[in-house]
Design a protein around this motif. Structure first.
Motif, PDB file in Angstrom:
ATOM      1  N   TYR A   1       6.894   1.955 -12.715  1.00 12.79           N
ATOM      2  CA  TYR A   1       6.419   2.842 -13.783  1.00 12.79           C
ATOM      3  C   TYR A   1       7.582   3.432 -14.590  1.00 12.79           C
ATOM      4  O   TYR A   1       7.465   3.602 -15.810  1.00 12.79           O
ATOM      5  CB  TYR A   1       5.592   3.974 -13.166  1.00 12.79           C
ATOM      6  N   GLU A   2       8.675   3.708 -13.940  1.00  8.98           N
ATOM      7  CA  GLU A   2       9.822   4.294 -14.649  1.00  8.98           C
ATOM      8  C   GLU A   2      10.340   3.379 -15.755  1.00  8.98           C
ATOM      9  O   GLU A   2      10.885   3.847 -16.750  1.00  8.98           O
ATOM     10  CB  GLU A   2      10.950   4.589 -13.660  1.00  8.98           C
ATOM     11  N   THR A   3      10.166   2.072 -15.587  1.00  6.23           N
ATOM     12  CA  THR A   3      10.681   1.095 -16.556  1.00  6.23           C
ATOM     13  C   THR A   3       9.659   0.743 -17.622  1.00  6.23           C
ATOM     14  O   THR A   3       9.963   0.742 -18.818  1.00  6.23           O
ATOM     15  CB  THR A   3      11.126  -0.179 -15.828  1.00  6.23           C
ATOM     16  N   LEU A   4       8.404   0.445 -17.198  1.00  7.06           N
ATOM     17  CA  LEU A   4       7.391  -0.053 -18.131  1.00  7.06           C
ATOM     18  C   LEU A   4       6.231   0.907 -18.357  1.00  7.06           C
ATOM     19  O   LEU A   4       5.338   0.608 -19.151  1.00  7.06           O
ATOM     20  CB  LEU A   4       6.836  -1.396 -17.630  1.00  7.06           C
TER      21      LEU A   4
ATOM     22  N   ALA B   1       0.806  -1.227   0.000  1.00  9.79           N
ATOM     23  CA  ALA B   1       0.000   0.000   0.000  1.00  9.79           C
ATOM     24  C   ALA B   1       0.844   1.285   0.000  1.00  9.79           C
ATOM     25  O   ALA B   1       0.559   2.211  -0.763  1.00  9.79           O
ATOM     26  CB  ALA B   1      -0.968  -0.014   1.183  1.00  9.79           C
ATOM     27  N   PRO B   2       1.912   1.384   0.817  1.00  8.94           N
ATOM     28  CA  PRO B   2       2.674   2.647   0.833  1.00  8.94           C
ATOM     29  C   PRO B   2       3.460   2.917  -0.451  1.00  8.94           C
ATOM     30  O   PRO B   2       3.898   4.047  -0.671  1.00  8.94           O
ATOM     31  CB  PRO B   2       3.628   2.465   2.025  1.00  8.94           C
ATOM     32  N   VAL B   3       3.660   1.882  -1.296  1.00  5.31           N
ATOM     33  CA  VAL B   3       4.511   2.074  -2.470  1.00  5.31           C
ATOM     34  C   VAL B   3       3.756   1.848  -3.782  1.00  5.31           C
ATOM     35  O   VAL B   3       4.385   1.706  -4.834  1.00  5.31           O
ATOM     36  CB  VAL B   3       5.741   1.130  -2.422  1.00  5.31           C
ATOM     37  N   LEU B   4       2.440   1.841  -3.749  1.00  9.14           N
ATOM     38  CA  LEU B   4       1.693   1.680  -4.995  1.00  9.14           C
ATOM     39  C   LEU B   4       1.999   2.773  -6.017  1.00  9.14           C
ATOM     40  O   LEU B   4       1.952   2.521  -7.227  1.00  9.14           O
ATOM     41  CB  LEU B   4       0.192   1.617  -4.714  1.00  9.14           C
ATOM     42  N   PRO B   5       2.307   4.028  -5.589  1.00  8.69           N
ATOM     43  CA  PRO B   5       2.723   5.039  -6.581  1.00  8.69           C
ATOM     44  C   PRO B   5       3.939   4.631  -7.411  1.00  8.69           C
ATOM     45  O   PRO B   5       4.182   5.211  -8.476  1.00  8.69           O
ATOM     46  CB  PRO B   5       3.041   6.267  -5.711  1.00  8.69           C
ATOM     47  N   TYR B   6       4.699   3.631  -6.942  1.00  7.67           N
ATOM     48  CA  TYR B   6       5.836   3.121  -7.704  1.00  7.67           C
ATOM     49  C   TYR B   6       5.385   2.530  -9.045  1.00  7.67           C
ATOM     50  O   TYR B   6       6.168   2.464  -9.992  1.00  7.67           O
ATOM     51  CB  TYR B   6       6.524   2.043  -6.857  1.00  7.67           C
ATOM     52  N   PHE B   7       4.093   2.150  -9.130  1.00  2.66           N
ATOM     53  CA  PHE B   7       3.573   1.474 -10.326  1.00  2.66           C
ATOM     54  C   PHE B   7       2.721   2.374 -11.222  1.00  2.66           C
ATOM     55  O   PHE B   7       2.245   1.919 -12.254  1.00  2.66           O
ATOM     56  CB  PHE B   7       2.738   0.247  -9.925  1.00  2.66           C
TER      57      PHE B   7
ATOM     58  N   LEU C   1      11.033   3.993   4.549  1.00  3.93           N
ATOM     59  CA  LEU C   1      10.355   4.499   3.356  1.00  3.93           C
ATOM     60  C   LEU C   1      10.433   6.022   3.343  1.00  3.93           C
ATOM     61  O   LEU C   1       9.917   6.692   4.229  1.00  3.93           O
ATOM     62  CB  LEU C   1       8.891   4.050   3.349  1.00  3.93           C
ATOM     63  N   SER C   2      11.075   6.557   2.314  1.00  2.35           N
ATOM     64  CA  SER C   2      11.165   8.013   2.181  1.00  2.35           C
ATOM     65  C   SER C   2      11.121   8.367   0.702  1.00  2.35           C
ATOM     66  O   SER C   2      12.123   8.754   0.109  1.00  2.35           O
ATOM     67  CB  SER C   2      12.451   8.539   2.823  1.00  2.35           C
ATOM     68  N   GLY C   3       9.932   8.186   0.116  1.00  2.00           N
ATOM     69  CA  GLY C   3       9.775   8.476  -1.294  1.00  2.00           C
ATOM     70  C   GLY C   3       9.977   7.247  -2.163  1.00  2.00           C
ATOM     71  O   GLY C   3      10.419   6.190  -1.697  1.00  2.00           O
ATOM     72  N   MET C   4       9.673   7.398  -3.454  1.00  2.00           N
ATOM     73  CA  MET C   4       9.725   6.275  -4.374  1.00  2.00           C
ATOM     74  C   MET C   4      11.141   5.899  -4.804  1.00  2.00           C
ATOM     75  O   MET C   4      11.323   4.951  -5.544  1.00  2.00           O
ATOM     76  CB  MET C   4       8.862   6.583  -5.604  1.00  2.00           C
ATOM     77  N   ASP C   5      12.131   6.645  -4.328  1.00  2.00           N
ATOM     78  CA  ASP C   5      13.515   6.284  -4.617  1.00  2.00           C
ATOM     79  C   ASP C   5      14.198   5.625  -3.423  1.00  2.00           C
ATOM     80  O   ASP C   5      15.387   5.289  -3.486  1.00  2.00           O
ATOM     81  CB  ASP C   5      14.311   7.524  -5.032  1.00  2.00           C
ATOM     82  N   SER C   6      13.476   5.438  -2.343  1.00  3.12           N
ATOM     83  CA  SER C   6      14.052   4.845  -1.139  1.00  3.12           C
ATOM     84  C   SER C   6      14.220   3.341  -1.317  1.00  3.12           C
ATOM     85  O   SER C   6      13.592   2.723  -2.184  1.00  3.12           O
ATOM     86  CB  SER C   6      13.146   5.123   0.066  1.00  3.12           C
ATOM     87  N   PRO C   7      15.075   2.715  -0.495  1.00  2.41           N
ATOM     88  CA  PRO C   7      15.301   1.261  -0.618  1.00  2.41           C
ATOM     89  C   PRO C   7      14.022   0.439  -0.479  1.00  2.41           C
ATOM     90  O   PRO C   7      13.840  -0.558  -1.178  1.00  2.41           O
ATOM     91  CB  PRO C   7      16.279   0.964   0.521  1.00  2.41           C
ATOM     92  N   TYR C   8      13.122   0.864   0.417  1.00  6.29           N
ATOM     93  CA  TYR C   8      11.890   0.090   0.579  1.00  6.29           C
ATOM     94  C   TYR C   8      11.052   0.127  -0.695  1.00  6.29           C
ATOM     95  O   TYR C   8      10.508  -0.897  -1.124  1.00  6.29           O
ATOM     96  CB  TYR C   8      11.059   0.620   1.753  1.00  6.29           C
ATOM     97  N   ALA C   9      10.898   1.289  -1.306  1.00  7.87           N
ATOM     98  CA  ALA C   9      10.087   1.420  -2.514  1.00  7.87           C
ATOM     99  C   ALA C   9      10.719   0.670  -3.685  1.00  7.87           C
ATOM    100  O   ALA C   9      10.003   0.125  -4.539  1.00  7.87           O
ATOM    101  CB  ALA C   9       9.903   2.891  -2.878  1.00  7.87           C
ATOM    102  N   ARG C  10      12.051   0.633  -3.731  1.00 15.76           N
ATOM    103  CA  ARG C  10      12.733  -0.028  -4.841  1.00 15.76           C
ATOM    104  C   ARG C  10      12.705  -1.545  -4.704  1.00 15.76           C
ATOM    105  O   ARG C  10      12.420  -2.254  -5.662  1.00 15.76           O
ATOM    106  CB  ARG C  10      14.180   0.461  -4.918  1.00 15.76           C
ATOM    107  N   TRP C  11      13.006  -2.051  -3.507  1.00 16.27           N
ATOM    108  CA  TRP C  11      13.069  -3.505  -3.391  1.00 16.27           C
ATOM    109  C   TRP C  11      12.689  -4.051  -2.012  1.00 16.27           C
ATOM    110  O   TRP C  11      12.449  -5.251  -1.871  1.00 16.27           O
ATOM    111  CB  TRP C  11      14.466  -4.004  -3.748  1.00 16.27           C
ATOM    112  N   GLY C  12      12.546  -3.195  -1.002  1.00 15.64           N
ATOM    113  CA  GLY C  12      12.205  -3.694   0.329  1.00 15.64           C
ATOM    114  C   GLY C  12      10.866  -4.406   0.383  1.00 15.64           C
ATOM    115  O   GLY C  12      10.705  -5.442   1.044  1.00 15.64           O
ATOM    116  N   TRP C  13       9.864  -3.875  -0.339  1.00 13.74           N
ATOM    117  CA  TRP C  13       8.534  -4.485  -0.344  1.00 13.74           C
ATOM    118  C   TRP C  13       8.530  -5.848  -1.023  1.00 13.74           C
ATOM    119  O   TRP C  13       7.615  -6.669  -0.808  1.00 13.74           O
ATOM    120  CB  TRP C  13       7.531  -3.572  -1.067  1.00 13.74           C
ATOM    121  N   ARG C  14       9.552  -6.116  -1.844  1.00 15.77           N
ATOM    122  CA  ARG C  14       9.595  -7.376  -2.585  1.00 15.77           C
ATOM    123  C   ARG C  14       9.905  -8.573  -1.669  1.00 15.77           C
ATOM    124  O   ARG C  14       9.507  -9.712  -1.960  1.00 15.77           O
ATOM    125  CB  ARG C  14      10.650  -7.307  -3.690  1.00 15.77           C
TER     126      ARG C  14
END
Length: 445
Positions: A117-120, A46-52, A190-203
């Protein structure tokens, strides 16, 4: 009987006891992993859905996109119940369990690998929604094989306990995923969509969910045997009429209608408790902090682990139909009263809130410690898995739109009363649905 015969008999009895334990443990693990997977996008993603999706969307659009990730999973579950329920009834409960668990393990692993989103671009979001829908199909099949298998291995006098124990995996999974999420947030802030959690922590939790599914597949392959009840009663007719068509006709069709009515009521009360209460009341009315809300819910879910088992055992004594007939009106009166106090008293102390939420949760969700046993007892062996899966999953659709019903009620009644009314309606519908059917605790499989 000579000593050799006695020894062989004891060995055979021990072997059957082991088969029972393995089947019941398999159903518990399956329910645990199913619920763990269901709550992954709600708690972890939920906190990183903007990543998509694109940045700078309106709040309303972000809410819609977030809800679709969860709703599509629910929509896939009835389809999975029909598909894998039919497999379980025609080709065996064990085979359906292995196939469905393998499926949602693979899909969960693929979600963990999704680029953003940045990739696809928008394709990343559409892939996420599509994979969650497919995941829902496999998750809808996860319990259609494992739970009927466990029920058919259980002694008639212990089915209530077994059903309550299996559903106790739901609060256990909720607690587990919250612990995992808190660990991830602590390790990867989590501190924005460039943070480690947004990039891969949630995975990482998704990879953990896929790994758990893999272990469950191995457990079924190595430890769980096929239901002897199914082998004896259904295997000879497995090549005949499709189970779903048998299910919707004759006595089975009437049984399904009764189960759908009852489950619609209890799903409505469940949604008010598990989905609406946390943000609708604990945050928006009582203004609990995130930490306070998490503590409150984790205490309540810890108690639910034991209350589900207790509900199953009580219903085994007094009867499942009678249990629903008593608890439904209690939800509509005592439960509605507790909910009204929580929604109208923002001055409550934190201790009072915790006590009221725990009491409300135990009462409102108590039918769920009995429901999976009852539904399995309502259907003949040849359609039991399909009937259980469809009755359990299809009935969730109407209650899932509870937010719309509350909005309509708010148009004509004072604000805040809508969830109380829906709790009353749900409790009464659940009790009415139960009274439409017979008592089942003495049913022989």
């Amino acid at each position: 009987m000579n000593s050799v015969g006695i020894a062989e008999g004891v060995a055979e009895e021990q072997s059957m006891d082991q088969r029972k334990r393995n089947a019941i443990k398999g159903a518990f693990y399956s329910e645990f992993i199913d619920m763990f997977d269901i709550y992954l996008p709600v708690v972890v993603m939920a906190p990183v859905l903007p990543y998509f999706h694109p940045p700078h969307l309106s709040g309303k659009l972000e809410t819609i996109l977030a809800s679709l990730v969860f709703i599509t999973t629910l929509l896939g579950r009835p389809i999975g119940a029909i598909i894998f329920g039919s497999i379980a009834d025609r080709f065996g409960r064990r085979r359906a369990s292995v196939l469905s668990v393998s499926g949602f393990g693979i899909v969960t692993f693929l979600i963990a690998l999704l680029p953003g989103y940045e990739t696809l671009g928008l394709l990343s979001y559409f892939l996420l929604v599509a994979l969650r829908f497919i995941d829902g199909i496999f998750l809808g099949g996860g319990y259609t094989g494992s739970i009927p298998l466990a029920m058919e291995f259980s002694d008639k006098g212990r089915r209530g306990f077994v059903g309550g124990l299996i559903f106790a995996a739901f609060p256990a999974a909720y607690l587990a995923i919250n612990v995992v999420a808190m660990a991830m947030f602590a390790l990867f802030p989590l501190s924005g969509m460039d943070s480690p959690y947004a990039r891969w922590g949630w995975r990482i939790p998704f990879l953990l969910g896929a790994l758990l599914a893999g272990f469950l597949v191995l457990y079924y392959v190595r430890n769980v045997t096929e239901s002897q009840v199914w082998k004896k009663e259904t295997a000879p007719v497995a090549e005949k009429k499709l189970p779903f068509f048998t299910l919707i006709t004759g006595d089975s069709g009437r049984n399904l209608l009764q189960v759908l009515v009852m489950m619609t009521g209890f799903w409505l009360t469940q949604n008010i408790m598990t989905i609406y209460l946390p943000t609708g009341i604990l945050v928006n009315v009582l203004h609990l902090t995130g930490f306070q809300m998490t503590c409150t819910l984790m205490i309540a879910y810890a108690l639910l682990f034991f209350s589900y088992i207790a509900s199953g055992m009580i219903a085994q004594v007094i009867g499942r139909r009678r249990f629903f007939a008593i608890v439904g009106p209690l939800i509509a009166t005592v439960g509605a009263g507790l909910l009204y106090v929580l929604s109208s008293r923002p001055d409550l102390t934190f201790v009072a809130v915790v006590m009221l939420v725990c009491a409300l949760a135990i009462l409102v969700t108590s039918p769920w410690g009995v429901l999976i046993t009852y539904i399995n007892e309502r259907f003949a062996t040849e359609v039991r898995a399909t009937g259980f899966g469809v009755g359990y999953s299809l009935s969730v659709i109407i209650p899932s739109f509870y937010a719309f019903y509350m909005a309509w009620i708010d148009l004509v009644l004072p604000s805040g009363i809508a969830p109380v009314i829906l709790l009353v309606v749900g409790g009464l519908i659940g009790a009415l649905g139960a009274l439409m059917g017979p008592e089942t605790k003495d049913v022989d499989f």
